[in-house]
Design a protein around this motif. Sequence first.
Motif, PDB file in Angstrom:
ATOM      1  N   THR A   1       9.960 -41.198 -20.580  1.00  0.00           N
ATOM      2  CA  THR A   1      11.244 -40.703 -21.076  1.00  0.00           C
ATOM      3  C   THR A   1      12.178 -40.419 -19.911  1.00  0.00           C
ATOM      4  O   THR A   1      11.782 -40.502 -18.749  1.00  0.00           O
ATOM      5  CB  THR A   1      11.044 -39.460 -21.968  1.00  0.00           C
ATOM      6  OG1 THR A   1      12.249 -39.194 -22.664  1.00  0.00           O
ATOM      7  CG2 THR A   1      10.651 -38.233 -21.159  1.00  0.00           C
TER       8      THR A   1
ATOM      9  N   THR B   1      17.406 -38.912 -22.546  1.00  0.00           N
ATOM     10  CA  THR B   1      16.690 -38.880 -23.826  1.00  0.00           C
ATOM     11  C   THR B   1      16.436 -37.433 -24.256  1.00  0.00           C
ATOM     12  O   THR B   1      16.646 -37.081 -25.420  1.00  0.00           O
ATOM     13  CB  THR B   1      15.356 -39.646 -23.714  1.00  0.00           C
ATOM     14  OG1 THR B   1      15.638 -40.997 -23.359  1.00  0.00           O
ATOM     15  CG2 THR B   1      14.582 -39.607 -25.025  1.00  0.00           C
TER      16      THR B   1
ATOM     17  N   THR C   1      21.116 -36.231 -33.755  1.00  0.00           N
ATOM     18  CA  THR C   1      20.190 -37.092 -34.496  1.00  0.00           C
ATOM     19  C   THR C   1      18.807 -36.467 -34.478  1.00  0.00           C
ATOM     20  O   THR C   1      18.523 -35.593 -33.653  1.00  0.00           O
ATOM     21  CB  THR C   1      20.097 -38.504 -33.873  1.00  0.00           C
ATOM     22  OG1 THR C   1      19.599 -38.367 -32.540  1.00  0.00           O
ATOM     23  CG2 THR C   1      21.421 -39.216 -33.870  1.00  0.00           C
TER      24      THR C   1
ATOM     25  N   PRO D   1      14.891 -36.517 -33.642  1.00  0.00           N
ATOM     26  CA  PRO D   1      14.051 -37.220 -32.664  1.00  0.00           C
ATOM     27  C   PRO D   1      12.920 -37.974 -33.363  1.00  0.00           C
ATOM     28  O   PRO D   1      12.515 -37.625 -34.471  1.00  0.00           O
ATOM     29  CB  PRO D   1      13.490 -36.078 -31.815  1.00  0.00           C
ATOM     30  CG  PRO D   1      13.516 -34.886 -32.703  1.00  0.00           C
ATOM     31  CD  PRO D   1      14.697 -35.079 -33.621  1.00  0.00           C
ATOM     32  N   LYS D   2      12.420 -39.005 -32.698  1.00  0.00           N
ATOM     33  CA  LYS D   2      11.233 -39.692 -33.196  1.00  0.00           C
ATOM     34  C   LYS D   2      10.061 -38.730 -33.082  1.00  0.00           C
ATOM     35  O   LYS D   2      10.015 -37.882 -32.187  1.00  0.00           O
ATOM     36  CB  LYS D   2      10.966 -40.956 -32.386  1.00  0.00           C
ATOM     37  CG  LYS D   2      11.992 -42.040 -32.613  1.00  0.00           C
ATOM     38  CD  LYS D   2      11.630 -43.286 -31.858  1.00  0.00           C
ATOM     39  CE  LYS D   2      12.666 -44.369 -32.123  1.00  0.00           C
ATOM     40  NZ  LYS D   2      12.438 -45.534 -31.300  1.00  0.00           N
ATOM     41  N   ARG D   3       9.113 -38.888 -33.983  1.00  0.00           N
ATOM     42  CA  ARG D   3       7.953 -37.999 -34.044  1.00  0.00           C
ATOM     43  C   ARG D   3       7.215 -37.926 -32.699  1.00  0.00           C
ATOM     44  O   ARG D   3       6.854 -36.855 -32.229  1.00  0.00           O
ATOM     45  CB  ARG D   3       7.006 -38.480 -35.141  1.00  0.00           C
ATOM     46  CG  ARG D   3       5.825 -37.574 -35.354  1.00  0.00           C
ATOM     47  CD  ARG D   3       4.808 -38.191 -36.315  1.00  0.00           C
ATOM     48  NE  ARG D   3       3.899 -37.255 -36.911  1.00  0.00           N
ATOM     49  CZ  ARG D   3       2.985 -36.548 -36.266  1.00  0.00           C
ATOM     50  NH1 ARG D   3       2.878 -36.652 -34.971  1.00  0.00           N
ATOM     51  NH2 ARG D   3       2.193 -35.715 -36.911  1.00  0.00           N
ATOM     52  N   GLU D   4       6.978 -39.088 -32.089  1.00  0.00           N
ATOM     53  CA  GLU D   4       6.230 -39.147 -30.830  1.00  0.00           C
ATOM     54  C   GLU D   4       6.944 -38.385 -29.719  1.00  0.00           C
ATOM     55  O   GLU D   4       6.315 -37.654 -28.957  1.00  0.00           O
ATOM     56  CB  GLU D   4       6.008 -40.601 -30.395  1.00  0.00           C
ATOM     57  CG  GLU D   4       5.200 -41.430 -31.367  1.00  0.00           C
ATOM     58  CD  GLU D   4       6.004 -41.924 -32.575  1.00  0.00           C
ATOM     59  OE1 GLU D   4       7.260 -41.972 -32.518  1.00  0.00           O
ATOM     60  OE2 GLU D   4       5.370 -42.225 -33.600  1.00  0.00           O
ATOM     61  N   LEU D   5       8.253 -38.566 -29.630  1.00  0.00           N
ATOM     62  CA  LEU D   5       9.018 -37.872 -28.601  1.00  0.00           C
ATOM     63  C   LEU D   5       8.995 -36.372 -28.846  1.00  0.00           C
ATOM     64  O   LEU D   5       8.796 -35.594 -27.912  1.00  0.00           O
ATOM     65  CB  LEU D   5      10.467 -38.378 -28.565  1.00  0.00           C
ATOM     66  CG  LEU D   5      11.401 -37.628 -27.608  1.00  0.00           C
ATOM     67  CD1 LEU D   5      10.914 -37.753 -26.167  1.00  0.00           C
ATOM     68  CD2 LEU D   5      12.825 -38.145 -27.735  1.00  0.00           C
TER      69      LEU D   5
ATOM     70  N   ASN E   1      10.713 -31.775 -38.963  1.00  0.00           N
ATOM     71  CA  ASN E   1      11.375 -33.018 -38.562  1.00  0.00           C
ATOM     72  C   ASN E   1      11.177 -34.096 -39.634  1.00  0.00           C
ATOM     73  O   ASN E   1      12.128 -34.801 -40.001  1.00  0.00           O
ATOM     74  CB  ASN E   1      10.824 -33.478 -37.217  1.00  0.00           C
ATOM     75  CG  ASN E   1      11.640 -34.596 -36.609  1.00  0.00           C
ATOM     76  OD1 ASN E   1      12.849 -34.483 -36.464  1.00  0.00           O
ATOM     77  ND2 ASN E   1      10.971 -35.682 -36.241  1.00  0.00           N
ATOM     78  N   HIS E   2       9.965 -34.210 -40.162  1.00  0.00           N
ATOM     79  CA  HIS E   2       9.678 -35.197 -41.206  1.00  0.00           C
ATOM     80  C   HIS E   2      10.493 -34.895 -42.468  1.00  0.00           C
ATOM     81  O   HIS E   2      11.091 -35.795 -43.060  1.00  0.00           O
ATOM     82  CB  HIS E   2       8.186 -35.227 -41.525  1.00  0.00           C
ATOM     83  CG  HIS E   2       7.824 -36.172 -42.621  1.00  0.00           C
ATOM     84  ND1 HIS E   2       7.825 -37.542 -42.440  1.00  0.00           N
ATOM     85  CD2 HIS E   2       7.483 -35.965 -43.915  1.00  0.00           C
ATOM     86  CE1 HIS E   2       7.498 -38.126 -43.567  1.00  0.00           C
ATOM     87  NE2 HIS E   2       7.283 -37.194 -44.484  1.00  0.00           N
TER      88      HIS E   2
ATOM     89  N   ALA F   1      14.007 -35.910 -41.980  1.00  0.00           N
ATOM     90  CA  ALA F   1      14.153 -37.369 -41.995  1.00  0.00           C
ATOM     91  C   ALA F   1      14.128 -37.897 -43.425  1.00  0.00           C
ATOM     92  O   ALA F   1      14.951 -38.738 -43.797  1.00  0.00           O
ATOM     93  CB  ALA F   1      13.035 -38.010 -41.169  1.00  0.00           C
TER      94      ALA F   1
END
Length: 178
Positions: free
Chosen positions: A121, A125, A134, A136-140, A162-163, A166
């Motif tokens: 990263t 980022t 926005t 964040p992606k789960r992994e990040l 977060n999920h 989304a």
Amino acid sequence: MLSLKHFLRRCLGNRTLRSVAYESMYSAASLSKAVSGTSLPTWQLTKAIVVGVSGSTRVLETAGSLWQAAALERLGLPISELQTPTASTPAELAKILRGHMLGTPVETVVARINKRGMMSTSRSTITRLLSGKTLPKRELLEEFLIALYVGRDAIDRLLEVNHFLAVESVDRFNRELA
């Protein structure tokens, strides 16, 4: 409850700011501003004052708790939000993430994430992640929280939030298309 300002003043006792400045490698003006309570000193400055006058682990832990409480208050974030987050927007989630990050430079977080080797990263980022514009992606998000030494239970709760956000965002988008 004892405020950070009063705690730091109590730590100084009869010592002059100039003598503490000499030992802490900060200027007397910086120390004066820190103990005045007009603004929140950095954690590094707070730690330097406490270590310079006390050196006690117990006193340092108390200073850390008071500094965190003051920093969270400045963010407008109750400590309960770090333990059981209830964000309903990406901006609220970002505010909680900034609360977890208190006192940790972005560069340190980036270095810890990259050192783990699970993903690579950059500073930009992480800055975007903290902006709240926005999700964040789960992994990040997971790597970010691990890099901040957040406990597994809190990580799992934040991943759920977060999920949920989304899924809600996708549902809202689909309703607008209909």
